[in-house]
Scaffold this motif. Structure first.
Motif, PDB file in Angstrom:
ATOM      1  N   ILE A  14       0.821  -1.194   0.000  1.00 26.99           N
ATOM      2  CA  ILE A  14       0.000   0.000   0.000  1.00 26.99           C
ATOM      3  C   ILE A  14       0.873   1.268   0.000  1.00 26.99           C
ATOM      4  O   ILE A  14       1.658   1.501   0.936  1.00 26.99           O
ATOM      5  CB  ILE A  14      -0.924   0.022   1.251  1.00 26.99           C
ATOM      6  N   ASP A  15       0.754   2.066  -1.026  1.00 22.78           N
ATOM      7  CA  ASP A  15       1.219   3.461  -1.050  1.00 22.78           C
ATOM      8  C   ASP A  15       2.658   3.674  -0.566  1.00 22.78           C
ATOM      9  O   ASP A  15       2.918   4.569   0.243  1.00 22.78           O
ATOM     10  CB  ASP A  15       0.274   4.338  -0.212  1.00 22.78           C
ATOM     11  N   VAL A  16       3.577   2.858  -1.055  1.00 26.09           N
ATOM     12  CA  VAL A  16       4.983   3.031  -0.666  1.00 26.09           C
ATOM     13  C   VAL A  16       5.584   4.092  -1.592  1.00 26.09           C
ATOM     14  O   VAL A  16       6.321   3.805  -2.535  1.00 26.09           O
ATOM     15  CB  VAL A  16       5.757   1.702  -0.731  1.00 26.09           C
ATOM     16  N   GLN A  17       5.204   5.338  -1.333  1.00 29.53           N
ATOM     17  CA  GLN A  17       5.502   6.462  -2.221  1.00 29.53           C
ATOM     18  C   GLN A  17       6.391   7.488  -1.532  1.00 29.53           C
ATOM     19  O   GLN A  17       6.397   7.612  -0.300  1.00 29.53           O
ATOM     20  CB  GLN A  17       4.176   7.111  -2.664  1.00 29.53           C
ATOM     21  N   VAL A  18       7.100   8.244  -2.352  1.00 30.16           N
ATOM     22  CA  VAL A  18       8.081   9.216  -1.857  1.00 30.16           C
ATOM     23  C   VAL A  18       7.445  10.186  -0.856  1.00 30.16           C
ATOM     24  O   VAL A  18       8.026  10.478   0.188  1.00 30.16           O
ATOM     25  CB  VAL A  18       8.704   9.974  -3.047  1.00 30.16           C
ATOM     26  N   ASP A  19       6.256  10.688  -1.155  1.00 29.93           N
ATOM     27  CA  ASP A  19       5.639  11.680  -0.267  1.00 29.93           C
ATOM     28  C   ASP A  19       5.304  11.127   1.109  1.00 29.93           C
ATOM     29  O   ASP A  19       5.137  11.899   2.057  1.00 29.93           O
ATOM     30  CB  ASP A  19       4.371  12.261  -0.903  1.00 29.93           C
ATOM     31  N   PHE A  20       5.180   9.814   1.239  1.00 30.34           N
ATOM     32  CA  PHE A  20       4.840   9.227   2.531  1.00 30.34           C
ATOM     33  C   PHE A  20       6.085   8.826   3.331  1.00 30.34           C
ATOM     34  O   PHE A  20       5.965   8.270   4.416  1.00 30.34           O
ATOM     35  CB  PHE A  20       3.927   8.016   2.343  1.00 30.34           C
ATOM     36  N   ALA A  25       6.065  14.992   1.348  1.00 26.88           N
ATOM     37  CA  ALA A  25       5.072  16.002   1.699  1.00 26.88           C
ATOM     38  C   ALA A  25       4.198  15.596   2.887  1.00 26.88           C
ATOM     39  O   ALA A  25       3.664  16.441   3.591  1.00 26.88           O
ATOM     40  CB  ALA A  25       4.181  16.288   0.491  1.00 26.88           C
ATOM     41  N   LEU A  26       4.059  14.301   3.085  1.00 28.38           N
ATOM     42  CA  LEU A  26       3.215  13.811   4.190  1.00 28.38           C
ATOM     43  C   LEU A  26       3.955  12.648   4.837  1.00 28.38           C
ATOM     44  O   LEU A  26       3.543  11.493   4.735  1.00 28.38           O
ATOM     45  CB  LEU A  26       1.858  13.358   3.637  1.00 28.38           C
ATOM     46  N   PRO A  27       5.098  12.977   5.463  1.00 26.04           N
ATOM     47  CA  PRO A  27       6.008  11.907   5.892  1.00 26.04           C
ATOM     48  C   PRO A  27       5.464  11.080   7.053  1.00 26.04           C
ATOM     49  O   PRO A  27       4.948  11.619   8.019  1.00 26.04           O
ATOM     50  CB  PRO A  27       7.271  12.664   6.301  1.00 26.04           C
ATOM     51  N   ILE A  28       5.587   9.795   6.925  1.00 23.25           N
ATOM     52  CA  ILE A  28       5.230   8.860   7.985  1.00 23.25           C
ATOM     53  C   ILE A  28       6.526   8.502   8.705  1.00 23.25           C
ATOM     54  O   ILE A  28       7.505   8.116   8.057  1.00 23.25           O
ATOM     55  CB  ILE A  28       4.544   7.625   7.369  1.00 23.25           C
ATOM     56  N   PRO A  29       6.546   8.681  10.041  1.00 23.65           N
ATOM     57  CA  PRO A  29       7.801   8.453  10.765  1.00 23.65           C
ATOM     58  C   PRO A  29       8.405   7.087  10.437  1.00 23.65           C
ATOM     59  O   PRO A  29       7.712   6.072  10.535  1.00 23.65           O
ATOM     60  CB  PRO A  29       7.376   8.549  12.240  1.00 23.65           C
ATOM     61  N   GLY A  62      -5.997  20.083  -6.295  1.00 18.01           N
ATOM     62  CA  GLY A  62      -7.208  20.470  -5.580  1.00 18.01           C
ATOM     63  C   GLY A  62      -8.024  19.295  -5.075  1.00 18.01           C
ATOM     64  O   GLY A  62      -9.233  19.402  -4.862  1.00 18.01           O
ATOM     65  N   HIS A  63      -7.365  18.172  -4.832  1.00 19.34           N
ATOM     66  CA  HIS A  63      -8.084  16.992  -4.336  1.00 19.34           C
ATOM     67  C   HIS A  63      -8.773  17.315  -3.012  1.00 19.34           C
ATOM     68  O   HIS A  63      -8.219  18.042  -2.182  1.00 19.34           O
ATOM     69  CB  HIS A  63      -7.098  15.833  -4.155  1.00 19.34           C
ATOM     70  N   PRO A  64      -9.994  16.768  -2.801  1.00 20.11           N
ATOM     71  CA  PRO A  64     -10.754  17.124  -1.591  1.00 20.11           C
ATOM     72  C   PRO A  64     -10.078  16.741  -0.276  1.00 20.11           C
ATOM     73  O   PRO A  64     -10.479  17.241   0.778  1.00 20.11           O
ATOM     74  CB  PRO A  64     -12.083  16.371  -1.770  1.00 20.11           C
ATOM     75  N   SER A  65      -9.058  15.894  -0.306  1.00 21.36           N
ATOM     76  CA  SER A  65      -8.366  15.551   0.948  1.00 21.36           C
ATOM     77  C   SER A  65      -7.366  16.626   1.370  1.00 21.36           C
ATOM     78  O   SER A  65      -6.838  16.573   2.476  1.00 21.36           O
ATOM     79  CB  SER A  65      -7.633  14.214   0.805  1.00 21.36           C
ATOM     80  N   PHE A  66      -7.112  17.603   0.510  1.00 23.01           N
ATOM     81  CA  PHE A  66      -6.069  18.589   0.814  1.00 23.01           C
ATOM     82  C   PHE A  66      -6.591  19.684   1.745  1.00 23.01           C
ATOM     83  O   PHE A  66      -7.716  20.179   1.578  1.00 23.01           O
ATOM     84  CB  PHE A  66      -5.533  19.235  -0.469  1.00 23.01           C
ATOM     85  N   GLU A  67      -5.743  20.096   2.681  1.00 20.46           N
ATOM     86  CA  GLU A  67      -6.104  21.155   3.626  1.00 20.46           C
ATOM     87  C   GLU A  67      -6.523  22.434   2.903  1.00 20.46           C
ATOM     88  O   GLU A  67      -7.396  23.164   3.366  1.00 20.46           O
ATOM     89  CB  GLU A  67      -4.918  21.455   4.551  1.00 20.46           C
ATOM     90  N   SER A  68      -5.900  22.696   1.763  1.00 19.64           N
ATOM     91  CA  SER A  68      -6.181  23.939   1.029  1.00 19.64           C
ATOM     92  C   SER A  68      -7.632  24.010   0.560  1.00 19.64           C
ATOM     93  O   SER A  68      -8.138  25.100   0.268  1.00 19.64           O
ATOM     94  CB  SER A  68      -5.252  24.037  -0.186  1.00 19.64           C
ATOM     95  N   PRO A  74      -2.001  17.650   4.195  1.00 24.71           N
ATOM     96  CA  PRO A  74      -1.271  18.555   3.287  1.00 24.71           C
ATOM     97  C   PRO A  74      -1.280  17.979   1.869  1.00 24.71           C
ATOM     98  O   PRO A  74      -1.502  16.776   1.688  1.00 24.71           O
ATOM     99  CB  PRO A  74       0.153  18.577   3.864  1.00 24.71           C
ATOM    100  N   GLU A  75      -1.049  18.851   0.914  1.00 22.09           N
ATOM    101  CA  GLU A  75      -1.028  18.395  -0.483  1.00 22.09           C
ATOM    102  C   GLU A  75       0.039  17.302  -0.661  1.00 22.09           C
ATOM    103  O   GLU A  75       1.178  17.474  -0.245  1.00 22.09           O
ATOM    104  CB  GLU A  75      -0.709  19.596  -1.380  1.00 22.09           C
ATOM    105  N   HIS A  76      -0.322  16.193  -1.280  1.00 19.25           N
ATOM    106  CA  HIS A  76       0.621  15.075  -1.420  1.00 19.25           C
ATOM    107  C   HIS A  76       0.237  14.226  -2.621  1.00 19.25           C
ATOM    108  O   HIS A  76      -0.911  14.248  -3.081  1.00 19.25           O
ATOM    109  CB  HIS A  76       0.609  14.209  -0.147  1.00 19.25           C
ATOM    110  N   CYS A  77       1.212  13.486  -3.110  1.00 21.84           N
ATOM    111  CA  CYS A  77       0.985  12.503  -4.183  1.00 21.84           C
ATOM    112  C   CYS A  77       0.206  13.069  -5.365  1.00 21.84           C
ATOM    113  O   CYS A  77      -0.752  12.443  -5.867  1.00 21.84           O
ATOM    114  CB  CYS A  77       0.303  11.246  -3.631  1.00 21.84           C
ATOM    115  N   LEU A  78       0.618  14.246  -5.816  1.00 25.49           N
ATOM    116  CA  LEU A  78       0.002  14.818  -7.018  1.00 25.49           C
ATOM    117  C   LEU A  78       0.370  13.947  -8.219  1.00 25.49           C
ATOM    118  O   LEU A  78       1.518  13.515  -8.375  1.00 25.49           O
ATOM    119  CB  LEU A  78       0.506  16.239  -7.245  1.00 25.49           C
ATOM    120  N   GLN A  79      -0.592  13.723  -9.064  1.00 25.34           N
ATOM    121  CA  GLN A  79      -0.397  12.854 -10.229  1.00 25.34           C
ATOM    122  C   GLN A  79       0.859  13.255 -11.013  1.00 25.34           C
ATOM    123  O   GLN A  79       1.048  14.423 -11.333  1.00 25.34           O
ATOM    124  CB  GLN A  79      -1.636  12.926 -11.128  1.00 25.34           C
TER     125      GLN A  79
END
Ligand code: ZN
Length: 190
Positions: A14-20, A25-29, A62-68, A74-79
């Motif tokens: 699941i979602d082993v992506q740079v931003d996580f 952008a949304l770092p997991i410790p 502008g995904h609905p999960s973004f704080e903005s 926070p904004e993360h995993c933009l296509q």
């Protein structure tokens, strides 16, 4: 390691992506600490002819999960961004089946099963038991494991292959997953 998988298993990352991962952008410790573990499981899966699935969060601007726009993250995993790429040291083989989620304009999709058709694909591939791992334990891994159970799959999870956004929630999430029938498998010494 050859005893890790049996016929009818599928490995779901699941979602082993740079931003996580740390620096994203949304770092997991310690999120990147799982990568060498997952690479060993990938090797074992290939050796045993077990299909490998890798989900990715893949958000439009502008995904609905973004704080903005009133969401909680926070904004993360933009296509197509560098942050949405799989971790560069994750050794995904060419035959990996990619599961893309988080593309909807009206809601977020934490689970790799959420409106992706993944359960159908697993059925087609003869998968009976799903090994779930990746990021983050308390968000998308949790949702995916629970959905896999709802769809009738056996689910195995080794905590060494996952990390939580809120590490203090780890024990509670593991308890919840076990109550839902997820089997905790401890495959390696830490
Ligand atoms: Zn997301």
């Amino acid at each position: 390691m050859n005893t890790l998988f049996r016929a009818g298993d599928g490995l779901l990352l699941i979602d082993v992506q740079v931003d996580f991962c740390p620096g994203g952008a949304l770092p997991i410790p310690l999120g990147d600490e799982i990568v060498p573990v997952l690479n060993r499981w990938i090797d074992a899966a290939r050796e045993a002819n077990i299909p490998i699935y890798a989900s990715r969060d893949w958000h439009p601007l502008g995904h609905p999960s973004f704080e903005s726009v009133g969401g909680v993250w926070p904004e993360h995993c933009l296509q197509d961004s560098a942050g949405a790429a799989f971790h560069p040291r994750l050794a995904l083989p060419n035959e990996t089946i990619i599961v893309t989620k988080g593309t909807r304009f009206d809601k977020d999709q934490y689970s790799a099963f959420s409106e992706t058709g993944l359960s159908r694909r697993l059925d087609r591939d003869g998968v009976k038991r799903v090994w779930v791992c990746g990021l983050a334990l308390d968000v998308c891994v949790r949702a995916s494991a629970l959905d896999a159970r709802r769809h009738g799959f056996a689910v195995a999870l080794d905590p060494i292959g996952s990390r939580a956004v809120e590490p203090s929630r780890t024990d509670a999430v593991m308890d919840e997953l076990e109550r839902a029938g997820v089997v905790v498998e401890r495959t390696e010494a830490a």
